[in-house]
Design an enzyme around this catalytic site. Structure first.
Site, PDB file in Angstrom:
ATOM      1  N   GLY A 105       0.816  -1.199   0.000  1.00 14.27           N
ATOM      2  CA  GLY A 105       0.000   0.000   0.000  1.00 14.27           C
ATOM      3  C   GLY A 105       0.854   1.255   0.000  1.00 14.27           C
ATOM      4  O   GLY A 105       2.040   1.231   0.338  1.00 14.27           O
ATOM      5  N   CYS A 106       0.250   2.371  -0.362  1.00 18.22           N
ATOM      6  CA  CYS A 106       0.993   3.634  -0.466  1.00 18.22           C
ATOM      7  C   CYS A 106       1.462   4.124   0.902  1.00 18.22           C
ATOM      8  O   CYS A 106       2.639   4.438   1.096  1.00 18.22           O
ATOM      9  CB  CYS A 106       0.142   4.684  -1.155  1.00 18.22           C
ATOM     10  SG  CYS A 106      -1.540   4.843  -0.511  1.00 18.22           S
TER      11      CYS A 106
END
Length: 288
Positions: A105-106
């Site tokens: 995920g970012c």
């Protein structure tokens, strides 16, 4: 790379803009279509850029195929049979030998890269304050991408138990707390991390640890001051800085910025695809 198929229910029938090697028209591929194309040998790598919980039928349709799958969703980040695709966390050999790769995920990418160098020096659980532009909320209308609601505002959400909190803890093997917020800019993330230390350290000591750890990493930049979101927007790496130590010498605040659409998604996906297919990791990534 030669792009052959792009699938989208919403854009089905429209022409893909900006691709010059061939004319590509969006299709609405079913899992059965994906299996057929793969069986015909038309595809070497599949990129799953689907919402969480959607890609499983497509992955199952590919079965034991030797084609590479790079998934950008969260669906396989906790599946140990998939490589966790964060190259800078010493994961390159595993990624290069894998055909099933889950892209982090970012928020998780920024937090993991910001915490990993001092993991052995942590004295207690770190806390992570994260703020993302509203592109991180996707295209489905919600308060987190409501521009009018976000104007002159900051929107806290998922204050405990956020998926990225679980992901960060799973990868670090520690119990970090993560508090996300959404802001009025479009792209880019800022993370402020408060980390108790298990011994007295100076800001210079800590910065040196980061410089040594990321020496030679083309997409991680260690800076002195706390990095700014506007400086990372549209860029392909992560900036880590701040390194403010309190008067006791046993607590440090580290800041990191990342573009959630690039290194937080597409850039990292491309790194993983390159590694898995045997290309140079940074092919197609502008190193500015």
């Amino acid at each position: 790379m030669d792009l052959r198929h792009v699938s989208s229910r919403e854009l089905n029938g429209q022409e893909l803009k900006g691709y010059t090697k061939r004319k590509i028209v969006y299709e609405n591929l079913s899992p059965e279509d994906v299996a057929r194309l793969d069986k015909d040998g038309q595809v070497d790598c599949w990129i799953m850029a689907l919402p969480n919980g959607v890609c499983k039928p497509f992955v199952e349709a590919l079965g034991q195929s030797s084609s590479v799958i790079v998934d950008i969703s969260a669906d396989y980040r906790f599946d140990n049979s998939w490589a966790y695709g964060l190259p800078e966390m010493l994961a390159r050999p595993k990624i290069a030998q894998s055909t099933r790769i889950s892209t982090p995920g970012c928020y998780s990418t920024g937090a993991l890269l910001a915490l990993n160098p001092i993991l052995e020096h942590l004295g207690a659980s770190p806390s992570i304050f994260g703020v993302s532009g509203y592109s991180g909320a996707g295209t489905k209308p919600s308060p987190k991408n409501d521009v009018a609601l976000l104007h002159d505002n900051l929107l806290p959400y998922s204050l405990t138990g956020h998926m990225h909190e679980r992901e960060i803890n799973h990868q670090l093997g520690t119990a970090a707390s993560f508090i996300p917020h959404c802001a009025s800019w479009f792209r880019g993330i800022h993370l402020t991390i408060n980390a108790p230390l298990n011994k007295t350290m100076t800001s210079r000591d800590i910065r040196q640890i980061y410089q040594d750890r990321y020496a030679g990493e083309k997409l991680v930049k260690v800076v002195g001051e706390a990095p700014l979101v506007r400086a990372i927007q549209n860029k392909h790496g992560v900036e880590i800085g701040g390194f403010a130590v309190d008067s006791t010498g046993q607590r440090v605040v580290v800041c990191a910025t990342i573009d959630n659409l690039n290194k937080g998604a597409a850039t990292q996906c491309l790194q993983n695809m390159n590694l898995a297919l045997g290309y140079d990791e940074y092919q197609g990534v502008p190193l500015d």
